[in-house]
Design an enzyme around this catalytic site. Sequence first.
Site, short mmCIF file in Angstrom:
data_model
loop_
_atom_site.label_atom_id
_atom_site.label_comp_id
_atom_site.label_asym_id
_atom_site.label_seq_id
_atom_site.Cartn_x
_atom_site.Cartn_y
_atom_site.Cartn_z
N VAL A 262 1.39 -3.62 4.23
CA VAL A 262 1.30 -4.86 5.01
C VAL A 262 2.53 -5.74 4.92
O VAL A 262 2.63 -6.73 5.65
CB VAL A 262 0.05 -5.68 4.60
CG1 VAL A 262 -1.22 -4.95 4.96
CG2 VAL A 262 0.09 -6.04 3.12
N LYS B 90 0.46 3.55 -2.99
CA LYS B 90 -0.72 4.39 -3.23
C LYS B 90 -0.42 5.88 -3.40
O LYS B 90 -0.98 6.52 -4.31
CB LYS B 90 -1.74 4.16 -2.10
CG LYS B 90 -2.31 2.75 -2.08
CD LYS B 90 -3.17 2.50 -0.85
CE LYS B 90 -3.71 1.08 -0.82
NZ LYS B 90 -4.48 0.79 0.41
N SER C 110 0.79 -1.23 0.00
CA SER C 110 0.00 0.00 0.00
C SER C 110 0.83 1.28 0.00
O SER C 110 0.28 2.37 -0.19
CB SER C 110 -0.95 0.01 1.20
OG SER C 110 -2.00 -0.90 1.01
N TYR D 154 -4.64 4.95 7.88
CA TYR D 154 -5.95 4.32 8.03
C TYR D 154 -6.67 4.82 9.29
O TYR D 154 -6.68 6.03 9.56
CB TYR D 154 -5.83 2.80 8.02
CG TYR D 154 -5.11 2.26 6.82
CD1 TYR D 154 -5.52 2.61 5.53
CD2 TYR D 154 -4.01 1.42 6.93
CE1 TYR D 154 -4.87 2.12 4.41
CE2 TYR D 154 -3.36 0.92 5.81
CZ TYR D 154 -3.79 1.28 4.56
OH TYR D 154 -3.14 0.79 3.45
N TYR E 269 -3.67 -2.96 -10.27
CA TYR E 269 -3.51 -2.65 -8.85
C TYR E 269 -2.71 -3.73 -8.13
O TYR E 269 -1.81 -3.42 -7.34
CB TYR E 269 -4.89 -2.48 -8.20
CG TYR E 269 -4.84 -2.29 -6.71
CD1 TYR E 269 -4.33 -1.13 -6.16
CD2 TYR E 269 -5.29 -3.29 -5.84
CE1 TYR E 269 -4.27 -0.95 -4.78
CE2 TYR E 269 -5.23 -3.12 -4.47
CZ TYR E 269 -4.72 -1.96 -3.95
OH TYR E 269 -4.65 -1.79 -2.60
#
Length: 389
Positions: free
Chosen positions: A258, A66, A63, A240, A188
């Site tokens: 992660v 992103k 992630s 988050y 993605y």
Amino acid sequence: MDPIAPMLEAVLQEVREDTSGAVADYIPQLAAAPPDRLAFAVVGPRGHVFSVGDDEVAFTIQSVSKPFVLALALERLGRDAVFARVGVEPSGEPFNAISLEAGTGRPANPMVNAGAIATSGLAAEGSAAERSSTLRDTLSRFAGRSLSIDEEVYLGESETGHRNRALAHLLRSHGIIDGDVTTVVETYFRQCSILVTVRDLSVMAATLAFGGVNPVTGERVVREAVARDVVSVMASCGMYDYSGEWMLRVGMPAKSGVSGDLMAIAPSQFGVATFSPRLDRHGNSVRGIRVLERLSEEFGMHVFEPHESIAEPGIRIERTDGAVIVHLGGELAFSGAARVVGVLRDLTGADSESDVLVDASALARAHPAALSVLRAQLETEGGRLHFTQ
């Protein structure tokens, strides 16, 4: 020896004994990661990479890709077109929540999975292979070297990514993404499977920190306004449902992944990255958070840290018979100390017969960590450097 690396190593050693948390296990490739790996890297305005620990170990970016894909979408389409389809508000929900804005179908922000899938669909055109190549090339420019994709991790992501496919179909039903859903989702998955090291991530973070210019290569990767917008979204949404507490405790725009990677930005000062695979319940690296808490507190990196009106040290060099005097003024932050160390090295090399005196008496403010860096540099020069405060 560079005085900064031992300071980073000391921070790393303090958190090494923390073995709480667990590695991600939703695909076998992540579950097999050695949990005790730990690395830390920092890049300042001069483009020098300081790194300690397992800094040459490669891992998938996940992630943390992103923000960079968001940057590509903004560079390609502009702010209004991108944020018409993706929001910029913190969701307060887990990263993989199935939650879209009522009435519009927009994802909450580009840092959660739904928003990242939408952003990936906006960032490039063509087949999945063509889109993937465009994204990989852009991330390579941020890193300053050619990056590759871990094909095994990609296959694992693709084989288990049913929730992300569900999100993508919901987005397609609302017109947030166009065209073939499979193409967007596979792109993605491939962007998340790009391999980096902690040194790569620190350079990528620094490129955002310095307004879109890679401090190592000197290349402008994205426009200054694009870098500012990306960092702004990271500040409120990058961690988050831990983002609010993160901003309170650490105060640096950040993004986690992660695989255990964590990237943070001290605007106009440093790009920072850590790597440690054990995650907390939010999906953030346990030891990575601890490293950055220490960095923020002891090195003065919190974005709301009070500063004097002059944020960078003024440096004036005076040459006298047998000595060189370096007069410092303004504020000496940790990033400024790295700049001063570079000046001192140049002087001790060029003026091999002269003593060098660092006059800090005119500093309006000096962070303790910055002074420690200077004193450590004085010690390495065997008495040729002197310090007054």
